[in-house]
Design a protein around this motif. Sequence first.
Motif, PDB file in Angstrom:
ATOM      1  N   LEU A  68      31.525 -12.082 -28.404  1.00 48.82           N
ATOM      2  CA  LEU A  68      30.527 -12.864 -28.040  1.00 48.82           C
ATOM      3  C   LEU A  68      30.005 -12.511 -26.656  1.00 48.82           C
ATOM      4  N   HIS A  69      30.974 -12.294 -25.598  1.00 48.27           N
ATOM      5  CA  HIS A  69      30.423 -12.010 -24.180  1.00 48.27           C
ATOM      6  C   HIS A  69      29.749 -10.836 -24.473  1.00 48.27           C
ATOM      7  N   PHE A  70      30.187  -9.575 -25.254  1.00 48.13           N
ATOM      8  CA  PHE A  70      29.333  -8.372 -25.326  1.00 48.13           C
ATOM      9  C   PHE A  70      27.783  -8.752 -25.868  1.00 48.13           C
ATOM     10  N   HIS A  71      27.733  -9.613 -26.806  1.00 51.00           N
ATOM     11  CA  HIS A  71      26.428 -10.044 -27.341  1.00 51.00           C
ATOM     12  C   HIS A  71      25.611 -10.736 -26.114  1.00 51.00           C
ATOM     13  N   ALA A  72      26.247 -11.531 -25.344  1.00 51.29           N
ATOM     14  CA  ALA A  72      25.400 -12.000 -24.511  1.00 51.29           C
ATOM     15  C   ALA A  72      24.835 -11.353 -23.259  1.00 51.29           C
ATOM     16  N   VAL A  73      25.799 -10.306 -23.101  1.00 44.90           N
ATOM     17  CA  VAL A  73      25.348  -9.465 -21.860  1.00 44.90           C
ATOM     18  C   VAL A  73      24.388  -8.454 -22.490  1.00 44.90           C
ATOM     19  N   LEU A  74      24.558  -8.056 -23.662  1.00 47.70           N
ATOM     20  CA  LEU A  74      23.353  -7.296 -24.376  1.00 47.70           C
ATOM     21  C   LEU A  74      22.083  -7.874 -24.395  1.00 47.70           C
ATOM     22  N   ILE A 117      28.872  -7.805 -35.986  1.00 49.06           N
ATOM     23  CA  ILE A 117      30.309  -7.966 -36.001  1.00 49.06           C
ATOM     24  C   ILE A 117      30.829  -9.316 -35.520  1.00 49.06           C
ATOM     25  N   LEU A 118      29.927 -10.254 -34.647  1.00 42.33           N
ATOM     26  CA  LEU A 118      29.848 -11.357 -34.212  1.00 42.33           C
ATOM     27  C   LEU A 118      29.855 -12.398 -35.200  1.00 42.33           C
ATOM     28  N   VAL A 119      28.920 -12.122 -36.358  1.00 45.52           N
ATOM     29  CA  VAL A 119      28.796 -13.129 -37.484  1.00 45.52           C
ATOM     30  C   VAL A 119      29.822 -13.417 -38.270  1.00 45.52           C
ATOM     31  N   PRO A 120      30.537 -12.433 -38.564  1.00 45.36           N
ATOM     32  CA  PRO A 120      31.811 -12.672 -39.454  1.00 45.36           C
ATOM     33  C   PRO A 120      32.949 -13.111 -38.546  1.00 45.36           C
ATOM     34  N   MET A 152      23.704 -18.324 -41.014  1.00 46.66           N
ATOM     35  CA  MET A 152      23.829 -16.698 -41.640  1.00 46.66           C
ATOM     36  C   MET A 152      22.558 -16.246 -41.846  1.00 46.66           C
ATOM     37  N   LEU A 153      21.811 -16.834 -42.831  1.00 45.02           N
ATOM     38  CA  LEU A 153      20.544 -16.703 -43.327  1.00 45.02           C
ATOM     39  C   LEU A 153      19.657 -16.391 -42.209  1.00 45.02           C
ATOM     40  N   MET A 154      19.625 -17.239 -41.280  1.00 46.56           N
ATOM     41  CA  MET A 154      18.749 -16.756 -39.959  1.00 46.56           C
ATOM     42  C   MET A 154      18.965 -15.545 -39.368  1.00 46.56           C
ATOM     43  N   GLN A 155      20.426 -15.630 -39.251  1.00 46.15           N
ATOM     44  CA  GLN A 155      21.026 -14.585 -38.531  1.00 46.15           C
ATOM     45  C   GLN A 155      20.912 -13.192 -39.289  1.00 46.15           C
TER      46      GLN A 155
END
Length: 272
Positions: A68-74, A117-120, A152-155
Amino acid sequence: MASIANIGVDAGTWPPSGSPAARAIDRWIYVYMAASFIVVTLTGFIPDSIGLVADAKAGAIPPLPLVLHFHAVLMGSFLLLVLAQTTLAATGRLETHRRLGRVAMLLVPALVLVGFILVPTIYHSVWYPAQSAPQPARAELQHLLLRLDNIMLMQLRIGILFPLFIFLGLKARGKNGAFHKRMMILATATPLPAAIDRIQWLPTTLPVSPLSTDLYIVALLSPMIIWDVVRTGTINRAYLVWLGTYVAVSVAVYSAWNAGWWHAIAPRLMGV
């Protein structure tokens, strides 16, 4: 190098003309769009993040996953990159703009990979406690899982459309500047539902339908689209490509939203 007066004007279509104010908008409308996306993202995520961190520290929820932190930084890095790119173009520093644009070729695949990776990871963090939690906590977690199915549909829509639009935008770089710059802005707007849905004071159709979220995306993009139509009298092809593709994928999203068959399939897709 093109003069500043020419930045933001579609080469080969019409020469820079009109009032100085109009030419200024031609240059800076894309900077405004990029900045507005950052404002929306901060408005949605700052209060939500503060709440999550506080809950994690208090032990009310498990520690936040590293992904989650990786996703926020990216994602933050990508938004800042788009702001930098639009500013460089508006101020005539095109060579720096081109060189910096290569960073997107690294950021976008990383964002997509981390997103998948974040979604699951988030789904599993709710699924497993829901299997063993006592009532009424179990009922609350199971209700949350139904919401996650729809989210998940939106993701998935973001995971498909964001890299596709970025690819189309980058492919047009150097060949069709008008298409390139618009498509990059349209692509950047694609992941914004994650921030919009966290702005608690906005009226919403959720969880019944994602319609309000899509309307907010259109509202965010409307200054650029309306200015284009007023300034040129035409609708750029980038908007048609974006709209046609977005609607086609959204038909599937709306069809599956809250559908029993989707709630049956979603956990299997998450490996549970």
